[in-house]
Every structure is written in structure tokens, then in C-alpha cells.
Design an enzyme around this catalytic site. Structure first.
Site, PDB file in Angstrom:
ATOM      1  N   LYS A  47       2.681  15.445 -67.340  1.00 20.87           N
ATOM      2  CA  LYS A  47       3.641  14.528 -67.921  1.00 20.87           C
ATOM      3  C   LYS A  47       2.996  13.664 -68.987  1.00 20.87           C
ATOM      4  O   LYS A  47       3.669  13.041 -69.802  1.00 20.87           O
ATOM      5  CB  LYS A  47       4.188  13.600 -66.819  1.00 20.87           C
ATOM      6  N   GLY A  48       1.656  13.619 -68.959  1.00 17.01           N
ATOM      7  CA  GLY A  48       0.928  12.647 -69.774  1.00 17.01           C
ATOM      8  C   GLY A  48       1.181  12.713 -71.265  1.00 17.01           C
ATOM      9  O   GLY A  48       1.146  11.703 -71.952  1.00 17.01           O
ATOM     10  N   GLU A 103      -2.167  17.320 -75.843  1.00 16.66           N
ATOM     11  CA  GLU A 103      -2.627  16.689 -74.605  1.00 16.66           C
ATOM     12  C   GLU A 103      -2.716  15.177 -74.785  1.00 16.66           C
ATOM     13  O   GLU A 103      -2.890  14.676 -75.899  1.00 16.66           O
ATOM     14  CB  GLU A 103      -4.022  17.221 -74.250  1.00 16.66           C
ATOM     15  N   ASP A 107     -10.806  14.929 -70.358  1.00 10.00           N
ATOM     16  CA  ASP A 107     -11.860  14.241 -69.610  1.00 10.00           C
ATOM     17  C   ASP A 107     -12.998  15.225 -69.373  1.00 10.00           C
ATOM     18  O   ASP A 107     -13.892  15.354 -70.202  1.00 10.00           O
ATOM     19  CB  ASP A 107     -11.251  13.701 -68.317  1.00 10.00           C
ATOM     20  N   VAL A 157      -8.263   5.116 -67.914  1.00 15.44           N
ATOM     21  CA  VAL A 157      -7.295   4.377 -68.737  1.00 15.44           C
ATOM     22  C   VAL A 157      -5.868   4.744 -68.348  1.00 15.44           C
ATOM     23  O   VAL A 157      -5.611   5.824 -67.816  1.00 15.44           O
ATOM     24  CB  VAL A 157      -7.516   4.647 -70.240  1.00 15.44           C
ATOM     25  N   ASP A 163      -1.092   7.752 -66.424  1.00 13.88           N
ATOM     26  CA  ASP A 163      -0.670   7.030 -65.218  1.00 13.88           C
ATOM     27  C   ASP A 163      -1.820   6.708 -64.283  1.00 13.88           C
ATOM     28  O   ASP A 163      -2.881   7.325 -64.339  1.00 13.88           O
ATOM     29  CB  ASP A 163       0.325   7.878 -64.427  1.00 13.88           C
ATOM     30  N   ARG A 169       2.817   4.656 -67.183  1.00 12.55           N
ATOM     31  CA  ARG A 169       3.041   5.583 -68.303  1.00 12.55           C
ATOM     32  C   ARG A 169       3.830   4.916 -69.425  1.00 12.55           C
ATOM     33  O   ARG A 169       3.711   5.294 -70.587  1.00 12.55           O
ATOM     34  CB  ARG A 169       3.831   6.815 -67.833  1.00 12.55           C
TER      35      ARG A 169
HETATM   36  P1  XMP Z   1      -9.903  17.148 -67.201  1.00 14.60           P
HETATM   37  O1  XMP Z   1     -11.003  16.416 -66.491  1.00 14.60           O
HETATM   38  O2  XMP Z   1      -9.639  18.475 -66.568  1.00 14.60           O
HETATM   39  O3  XMP Z   1      -8.631  16.268 -66.919  1.00 14.60           O
HETATM   40  O4  XMP Z   1     -10.166  17.227 -68.690  1.00 14.60           O
HETATM   41  C1  XMP Z   1      -7.601  16.095 -67.819  1.00 14.60           C
HETATM   42  C2  XMP Z   1      -6.433  15.456 -67.120  1.00 14.60           C
HETATM   43  O5  XMP Z   1      -6.887  14.453 -66.192  1.00 14.60           O
HETATM   44  C3  XMP Z   1      -6.120  13.294 -66.296  1.00 14.60           C
HETATM   45  N1  XMP Z   1      -6.986  12.178 -66.700  1.00 14.60           N
HETATM   46  C4  XMP Z   1      -6.620  10.901 -66.768  1.00 14.60           C
HETATM   47  N2  XMP Z   1      -5.443  10.316 -66.498  1.00 14.60           N
HETATM   48  N3  XMP Z   1      -6.370   8.220 -67.075  1.00 14.60           N
HETATM   49  C5  XMP Z   1      -5.326   8.973 -66.653  1.00 14.60           C
HETATM   50  O6  XMP Z   1      -4.262   8.418 -66.415  1.00 14.60           O
HETATM   51  C6  XMP Z   1      -7.580   8.737 -67.370  1.00 14.60           C
HETATM   52  O7  XMP Z   1      -8.499   8.003 -67.759  1.00 14.60           O
HETATM   53  C7  XMP Z   1      -7.713  10.150 -67.197  1.00 14.60           C
HETATM   54  N4  XMP Z   1      -8.738  11.010 -67.397  1.00 14.60           N
HETATM   55  C8  XMP Z   1      -8.263  12.233 -67.088  1.00 14.60           C
HETATM   56  C9  XMP Z   1      -5.031  13.602 -67.273  1.00 14.60           C
HETATM   57  O8  XMP Z   1      -3.881  14.028 -66.565  1.00 14.60           O
HETATM   58  C10 XMP Z   1      -5.554  14.752 -68.087  1.00 14.60           C
HETATM   59  O9  XMP Z   1      -4.552  15.599 -68.591  1.00 14.60           O
HETATM   60 MG    MG Z   2      -2.490  15.445 -68.696  1.00 13.45          MG
END
Ligand code: XMP
Ligand code: MG
Length: 186
Positions: A47-48, A103, A107, A157, A163, A169
Site C-alpha cells: 500500500k506504501g 515503490e 530498505d 520512517v 506506515d 500513511r
Molecule cells: P525491503 O527491506 O525488502 O523492504 O527493501 C521494503 C519494504 O519494507 C517496508 N519498509 C518500511 N516501511 N518505514 C515503513 O513504514 C520504513 O522505514 C520502512 N523500511 C522498509 C516497506 O513496506 C517497503 O516496501
Molecule cells: Mg512497500
């Protein structure tokens, strides 16, 4: 200054609404150039990415279509599990399409490298990635990200689509949460 109940939980603002909008303007100009003569399909990752897709696509003055995919890699915690599940697949057929995956944040990069491999197996003409935010660990994974909004420090964050436990969100900016919100002393 008076704070709303939502803003009370924010420790500090990392990226203001203005900063996010200005950067999206720049990225939109690049995308318009790169896809001027291509049939662009934007794939938003739910959903991000909902805010990024909404704000980026409105800045693009070229024909495009949009589709959505939902994948899960995190559960309700804050660390990547590396296990990706498709919760909602695309409606569109990717054969010969120019796909731009949008996206919210990269992360570890695990989610995205899995997703890109999955989309590439469907016969698209091209697959590129745009992300609003990127954390330092993303560099460890071999995914080529064409458009990056901001490189940010390795902090959790929220806001602008991101979220914590499905909340925050709707904040128009990106910020960090007060430690008390994580179930600390409240
Ligand atoms: P990876 O580690 O696989 O993760 O690259 C990507 C997804 O992890 C979530 N994500 C976050 N969500 N704050 C959030 O609210 C953050 O700081 C954060 N870091 C990673 C997110 O869903 C992303 O698509
Ligand atoms: Mg995401």
C-alpha cells in the site's frame, strides 16, 4: 504551534511536503523524456506507494496506464523477513510493455529484487524502478534503481504512504516516530 493528535507522535520531520513535491517534479521530467515514445505502464506497489503513484502520475504529461500489486515482506514489525508473498497480483498482461515499478521505500532491497525478477519473467519490453526513498542497506543488493527521490539514513520512517502498524500513511510528509509510540513508556 498546536499539533494534531497524529503529529504528536512524530519525533522529527525528515522530508517536508514541499521537498517531496519538488523532487517528484524533477523525476517526472526525467520520466517524460525517457518514456516519450514508449507505452508506459506504472506498477504501484501497495500500500506504501499509493501517495507516490498519485503525486508522480499527476505530474506526468504523457499517456500511461496504471496497475497495482500488493506484496508482503514485513508483517507488522519493522524488519524485513526476506519472505515475499503476492497478496494482489496485476490485472495487466506485461508482454511487451514498458514497466515502471513505483515503490515507497527500498530498505534491504529483498522485496524489490524478488519483485523485479517476478515481473521480468512475464515478458515485458523493459522493467525499471522508481522509489521515493532509499536506505543505505539497499546498496548491498544488486537491483538497479533508475529513479530515486531521496537517500535517507537507516531509521524507521512513517508518513507519505509509509506506515507503522497501518497508521501514519496519511501524513503528508516523511518523519520518524517518538520511541514511546513503539510500545515503550505509554
Ligand atoms: P525491503 O527491506 O525488502 O523492504 O527493501 C521494503 C519494504 O519494507 C517496508 N519498509 C518500511 N516501511 N518505514 C515503513 O513504514 C520504513 O522505514 C520502512 N523500511 C522498509 C516497506 O513496506 C517497503 O516496501
Ligand atoms: Mg512497500
Amino acid at each position: 504551534m498546536a499539533h494534531s493528535p497524529l503529529e504528536n507522535d512524530i519525533e522529527h520531520v525528515l522530508l517536508t511536503e514541499e521537498a517531496l513535491g519538488q523532487r517528484l517534479d524533477e523525476i517526472a521530467r526525467q520520466i517524460e523524456t525517457d518514456y516519450a515514445d514508449k507505452d508506459l505502464l506504472i506498477v504501484g506497489v501497495l500500500k506504501g506507494a499509493l501517495m507516490v503513484v498519485a503525486d508522480l502520475s499527476r505530474r506526468l504529461a504523457i499517456p500511461l496506464t496504471m496497475d497495482w500489486m500488493a506484496v508482503s515482506s514485513y508483517g507488522s514489525g519493522t524488519k524485513s523477513s526476506g519472505v515475499v508473498r503476492i497478496l494482489k497480483d496485476l490485472d495487466a498482461d506485461l508482454l511487451d510493455r514498458h514497466v515502471l515499478v513505483v515503490e515507497d521505500i527500498i530498505d534491504s532491497g529483498l522485496t524489490l529484487s524478488w519483485l523485479v525478477a517476478n515481473l521480468r519473467s512475464r515478458g515485458p519490453a523493459s522493467v525499471e524502478i522508481a522509489t521515493m526513498l532509499r536506505k543505505p542497506d539497499a546498496a548491498k543488493v544488486d537491483v538497479d534503481v533508475r529513479y530515486v527521490g531521496f537517500d535517507i539514513p537507516n531509521e524507521f520512517v512513517v508518513g507519505y504512504g509509509l506506515d507503522y502498524d497501518e497508521r501514519y500513511r496519511n501524513l503528508p510528509y516523511v518523519g520518524t516516530l517518538k520511541p514511546s509510540v513503539y510500545g515503550g513508556d505509554q
